[in-house]
Design a protein around this motif. Sequence first.
Motif, PDB file in Angstrom:
ATOM      1  N   GLN A  51    -117.582  28.382  25.883  1.00 21.35           N
ATOM      2  CA  GLN A  51    -116.920  29.530  26.495  1.00 21.35           C
ATOM      3  C   GLN A  51    -117.228  29.657  27.986  1.00 21.35           C
ATOM      4  O   GLN A  51    -116.426  30.186  28.744  1.00 21.35           O
ATOM      5  CB  GLN A  51    -117.341  30.812  25.790  1.00 21.35           C
ATOM      6  CG  GLN A  51    -116.925  30.881  24.345  1.00 21.35           C
ATOM      7  CD  GLN A  51    -117.548  32.074  23.634  1.00 21.35           C
ATOM      8  OE1 GLN A  51    -118.100  32.982  24.255  1.00 21.35           O
ATOM      9  NE2 GLN A  51    -117.478  32.072  22.313  1.00 21.35           N
ATOM     10  N   ARG A  94    -119.483  39.560  28.384  1.00 20.01           N
ATOM     11  CA  ARG A  94    -119.246  39.175  26.981  1.00 20.01           C
ATOM     12  C   ARG A  94    -119.993  40.084  25.999  1.00 20.01           C
ATOM     13  O   ARG A  94    -119.601  40.193  24.850  1.00 20.01           O
ATOM     14  CB  ARG A  94    -119.700  37.734  26.747  1.00 20.01           C
ATOM     15  CG  ARG A  94    -118.966  36.720  27.554  1.00 20.01           C
ATOM     16  CD  ARG A  94    -119.571  35.331  27.422  1.00 20.01           C
ATOM     17  NE  ARG A  94    -119.036  34.438  28.414  1.00 20.01           N
ATOM     18  CZ  ARG A  94    -117.818  33.889  28.372  1.00 20.01           C
ATOM     19  NH1 ARG A  94    -117.028  34.149  27.361  1.00 20.01           N
ATOM     20  NH2 ARG A  94    -117.421  33.104  29.332  1.00 20.01           N
ATOM     21  N   HIS A 138    -121.456  36.167  33.400  1.00 20.84           N
ATOM     22  CA  HIS A 138    -121.097  36.081  31.989  1.00 20.84           C
ATOM     23  C   HIS A 138    -121.519  37.283  31.141  1.00 20.84           C
ATOM     24  O   HIS A 138    -121.209  37.318  29.945  1.00 20.84           O
ATOM     25  CB  HIS A 138    -121.721  34.820  31.376  1.00 20.84           C
ATOM     26  CG  HIS A 138    -121.291  33.572  32.054  1.00 20.84           C
ATOM     27  ND1 HIS A 138    -120.013  33.050  31.945  1.00 20.84           N
ATOM     28  CD2 HIS A 138    -121.961  32.734  32.895  1.00 20.84           C
ATOM     29  CE1 HIS A 138    -119.935  31.943  32.662  1.00 20.84           C
ATOM     30  NE2 HIS A 138    -121.081  31.730  33.261  1.00 20.84           N
TER      31      HIS A 138
END
Length: 180
Positions: free
Chosen positions: A144, A178, A175
């Motif tokens: 991802q 998420r 990130h």
Amino acid sequence: MIPNDLRFVPILFALVLASGCAGRPAPEAEPAIAEPEQVSPTEPAAPLVGTTQHDRFWVPPLFASEEDEAHYYISRLADRRFIDVYGGGEHPRVWYISAERLGQIGEPAIPLLYALIDTRDEYELMLVLYALQLATQDPQLMAQTGSDYVRLTETLNEGANAENRAIAVEWWERHGWRWQ
């Protein structure tokens, strides 16, 4: 029949051997000038004594999820005794049980680890950063993030905590959405 003179030979022989072992003390050796040992900054200064085998492998029963297991290992991060030692007496190495297990858990451990990123305990921070480096290499997460993970400059070194923390915070800024 053994002559009278020879029956005391084994006893006499044993006494001679025993007196040889307990005889003169060994001469004192001159004190050698020891070179300073190269101490790795990744190893604790205290003698390396790992936890018991029971403690190393015991986990609370009835974990419902990996998050439950992650919470347990998060609670053990600051425990300096929760280590294992391998490599023998000549080359002892430390296995940081909590950090390694959190790294194996992977993605579910990441938000819990980031909750500790501001800890003032340098040892705990070192292990948080190391666990983050391992956990962010979770294969599903790497797919991802485009293979982006927390790449520390130097692992398991409290002296590198400030620089490594900055690297981890930058990764979280890219990130962290998420988990929010």
